[in-house]
Each structure stands twice: as structure tokens, then as C-alpha cells.
Design a protein around this motif. Sequence first.
Motif, PDB file in Angstrom:
ATOM      1  N   LEU A   1      -5.260  53.597  46.281  1.00 42.58           N
ATOM      2  CA  LEU A   1      -5.852  51.970  47.090  1.00 42.58           C
ATOM      3  C   LEU A   1      -6.077  51.191  45.944  1.00 42.58           C
TER       4      LEU A   1
ATOM      5  N   LEU B   1      -3.776  46.890  55.168  1.00 37.83           N
ATOM      6  CA  LEU B   1      -3.036  47.890  55.231  1.00 37.83           C
ATOM      7  C   LEU B   1      -2.226  48.147  56.297  1.00 37.83           C
TER       8      LEU B   1
ATOM      9  N   ASP C   1      -2.106  50.204  59.780  1.00 46.13           N
ATOM     10  CA  ASP C   1      -2.659  49.771  60.650  1.00 46.13           C
ATOM     11  C   ASP C   1      -2.730  47.950  61.467  1.00 46.13           C
TER      12      ASP C   1
ATOM     13  N   TYR D   1     -10.082  59.643  58.149  1.00 43.49           N
ATOM     14  CA  TYR D   1     -10.258  58.338  57.115  1.00 43.49           C
ATOM     15  C   TYR D   1     -11.393  58.611  56.254  1.00 43.49           C
ATOM     16  N   GLY D   2     -11.703  57.220  55.746  1.00 41.68           N
ATOM     17  CA  GLY D   2     -13.375  56.873  55.383  1.00 41.68           C
ATOM     18  C   GLY D   2     -14.647  56.328  56.395  1.00 41.68           C
TER      19      GLY D   2
ATOM     20  N   GLU E   1     -15.178  59.711  52.056  1.00 39.99           N
ATOM     21  CA  GLU E   1     -13.446  59.537  51.851  1.00 39.99           C
ATOM     22  C   GLU E   1     -13.182  60.694  52.735  1.00 39.99           C
ATOM     23  N   LYS E   2     -12.453  61.019  53.871  1.00 38.15           N
ATOM     24  CA  LYS E   2     -11.600  62.389  54.732  1.00 38.15           C
ATOM     25  C   LYS E   2     -12.747  62.746  54.676  1.00 38.15           C
TER      26      LYS E   2
ATOM     27  N   ILE F   1     -13.296  53.723  59.426  1.00 45.41           N
ATOM     28  CA  ILE F   1     -12.458  52.314  57.867  1.00 45.41           C
ATOM     29  C   ILE F   1     -11.605  52.105  58.865  1.00 45.41           C
ATOM     30  N   ILE F   2     -11.128  51.145  58.695  1.00 47.24           N
ATOM     31  CA  ILE F   2      -9.880  50.653  59.853  1.00 47.24           C
ATOM     32  C   ILE F   2      -9.426  50.142  58.342  1.00 47.24           C
ATOM     33  N   GLY F   3      -7.545  49.632  58.019  1.00 49.46           N
ATOM     34  CA  GLY F   3      -7.449  49.289  57.477  1.00 49.46           C
ATOM     35  C   GLY F   3      -7.704  47.678  56.986  1.00 49.46           C
TER      36      GLY F   3
ATOM     37  N   TYR G   1     -10.420  45.206  55.115  1.00 51.33           N
ATOM     38  CA  TYR G   1     -11.096  44.586  54.190  1.00 51.33           C
ATOM     39  C   TYR G   1     -11.986  43.204  53.867  1.00 51.33           C
TER      40      TYR G   1
ATOM     41  N   GLN H   1      -9.789  56.367  44.977  1.00 47.02           N
ATOM     42  CA  GLN H   1      -9.902  55.869  45.958  1.00 47.02           C
ATOM     43  C   GLN H   1     -10.961  54.069  46.028  1.00 47.02           C
TER      44      GLN H   1
ATOM     45  N   THR I   1     -12.760  53.393  49.266  1.00 40.12           N
ATOM     46  CA  THR I   1     -13.877  54.366  49.927  1.00 40.12           C
ATOM     47  C   THR I   1     -15.160  54.420  48.482  1.00 40.12           C
TER      48      THR I   1
ATOM     49  N   ARG J   1      -5.412  49.851  68.105  1.00 38.40           N
ATOM     50  CA  ARG J   1      -5.475  49.706  66.731  1.00 38.40           C
ATOM     51  C   ARG J   1      -4.271  51.131  67.096  1.00 38.40           C
TER      52      ARG J   1
HETATM   53  C1  G1P Z   1      -6.793  54.493  53.711  1.00 33.04           C
HETATM   54  C2  G1P Z   1      -8.561  54.707  53.475  1.00 33.04           C
HETATM   55  C3  G1P Z   1      -9.069  55.347  54.659  1.00 33.04           C
HETATM   56  C4  G1P Z   1      -9.243  54.389  55.580  1.00 33.04           C
HETATM   57  C5  G1P Z   1      -7.744  54.760  56.466  1.00 33.04           C
HETATM   58  C6  G1P Z   1      -7.368  53.347  57.435  1.00 33.04           C
HETATM   59  O1  G1P Z   1      -6.645  55.587  54.038  1.00 33.04           O
HETATM   60  O2  G1P Z   1      -9.079  56.085  51.995  1.00 33.04           O
HETATM   61  O3  G1P Z   1     -10.578  55.085  53.916  1.00 33.04           O
HETATM   62  O4  G1P Z   1     -10.003  54.957  56.866  1.00 33.04           O
HETATM   63  O5  G1P Z   1      -6.801  53.741  54.816  1.00 33.04           O
HETATM   64  O6  G1P Z   1      -5.885  53.956  57.813  1.00 33.04           O
HETATM   65  P1  G1P Z   1      -4.603  56.143  54.427  1.00 33.04           P
HETATM   66  O7  G1P Z   1      -4.406  55.872  56.292  1.00 33.04           O
HETATM   67  O8  G1P Z   1      -4.684  55.300  53.450  1.00 33.04           O
HETATM   68  O9  G1P Z   1      -5.005  57.498  53.348  1.00 33.04           O
END
Ligand code: G1P
Length: 294
Positions: free
Chosen positions: A117, A137, A140, A177-178, A197-198, A209-211, A213, A235, A237, A258
Motif C-alpha cells: 500500500l 481503500l 472499506d 488492522y493498523g 501495523e497489525k 485504522i479504516i481505509g 486517509y 506499509q 502505517t 463500515r
Molecule cells: C490496510 C492497512 C491497515 C488498515 C486496513 C484498513 O490493510 O495496511 O493499516 O487498518 O487497510 O482496511 P489491508 O486490509 O489492506 O491488509
Amino acid sequence: MQTVYYPAMRIKKAVFPAAGFGTRFLPATKAIPKEMLPLVDKPLIQYSVEEAKASGLEDIIIVTGMGKTAIEDHFDTSFELEILLEERGKIDLLSLMQDVSNMVHFSYTRQKKPLGLGHAIGITKNLINDEPFAVFLGDDIIDSKVPAMRQMIDVYDRFGGSVLAVQKVAKTQTHLYGIIKGERVGPRVYRVLDLVEKPKAAPPSDMAIIGRYILTPEIFGALDATKPGKGGEIQLTDALKILLKKQAIYACEFEGTRYDAGDKLGFLQANIAFALKRPDMRNDLKRFLKGLKL
Ligand code: G1P
């Protein structure tokens, strides 16, 4: 800490990373981009594009990759289809088609390697031109009265800096998630003190964190300095953690529901929830669901 604010700079551009392979939806996504899977009767990506437009954003930059041309075709004019609909007198459908292609201004850039990302956002640097911008993203999907990005722009207008969308998640879900550690500075607004991050263990909170920003352009320098992290990918994050040393970052606990449409169950839930909102389907679908012997 050096804090840079951009309260006067209007946010006009939105980046949509859409280069992923969609492996969670194989085989459905072997020949169709995940972003084009239909949620009721619109492709997934269109929901976030509509949210961007409703939030006042004008320029959409989609980061694509191999096999994603259907996204470009979807937001383009389909001359032949428009003629056909006109000839058959299907004026409602015709204006629906035209609405899609006239929605906002689109540009496309390609991520040549799946490096994550952060990398996808990094390659938009030359298209962003040193101004704050939004990121969506598309997995979401957020259903809300006030568009989620609009709620975030309101936080940005008040506080400046980067703004992350956050939502409380169950303790058992934090590893997906982040996760931020925040200090409350207003109704549904937090100043970010740390983020990870995760996290496998000991998450700093249950705020995920939801997608969505809003990022200041200093993110590009931070992305350049970011080493591969989780999954060997760059990443976002991790880059935000670097940015946090220089600038304030805020989190907006948006109001809305969401759906994680990147997950099969979340995708089905979103389909049912959105179909139930449609006057032409609502009653029949309710009857069907009630009739299921569960
Ligand atoms: C990404 C980000 C993560 C965030 C998430 C939200 O992860 O890296 O920090 O919380 O989107 O949907 P992914 O879901 O793409 O692995």
C-alpha cells in the motif's frame, strides 16, 4: 516537534490504490478486478468514488496494475452502449451510464510491482504536486449520512495535519488492522501518539485504522525512508510512524457503518444491507430472508 499545518489548502485529489490481485476472491477475480465485483448493481469501486465526489473531491487518481483495464472502461464513455440505449428509448439507463462517466476527473497510473500500500501511494507523488490529498481503500465501504471522507475533511479543516479514519474493533480483531494510540482532543477526534501495523500482541488500543486517509505531502519523504515491513511490503502505517516524528496526525472516529467488502462474509453482508435499502428490492428480499429456515 515541528508541526506543519495546511488549513488553507483545499483537498481536491483522491488516490485509489487498486493494483492488488484480489486473491481472497479467487476464482471470481481471476479475470475480473476485485474492484469491479458488484455490490447489488454497482461495482465496489464506484461506492468510494461516489463518496469522494460527495465529499467535494474533484480529481481521482487510480493506481492500477495488470488486468485492471475494466476499471478504466467502467468510468469511460461507452459510445456504442449509449447509442443502443438511446435507440431503445431506455433514457433512465442512459442517464445512469452518463452519470458514471461524467462523475469526476479520472487519471490512472500503474504500480508495476506488488510492493504494498505504501509503495502504491508513493508512486503518485508526481501527480499530487505538493498538496494534501485523500486516500480511499475501496474494500472499506462506509454507509453514513455524512460521507466519511467529508467528516474527515472537517477534522482536517479544524486541526490541519494528516487525518486517519478510525473505528473501535473487538480485541480479537486488532491483528488485522493498523492500530493507533490516541489522545482525545475533540468529539470523535484524537491526536495520534503512536501507531502500529497489525500488532501480533499488545495492541496499543482497540482503535483500528479504516481505509480512508488524508495525507500531507510530507508522507512521500516518509515513504521513501520506509523499509519493507509486514509481509515484506512498504506499509503506509510504518511511513505514518515516521511522519509522526515531524508532524501532528489526527484520527477521526467517523459516524457510519463500515463493511469489509474485501472479505467474503463482509461482502455478502454489504450486499444484503445495501439491497435492503433499495425500495425496489427491500420487501421481496425481506420476505426471502424471513423465509429462510435458519
Ligand atoms: C490496510 C492497512 C491497515 C488498515 C486496513 C484498513 O490493510 O495496511 O493499516 O487498518 O487497510 O482496511 P489491508 O486490509 O489492506 O491488509
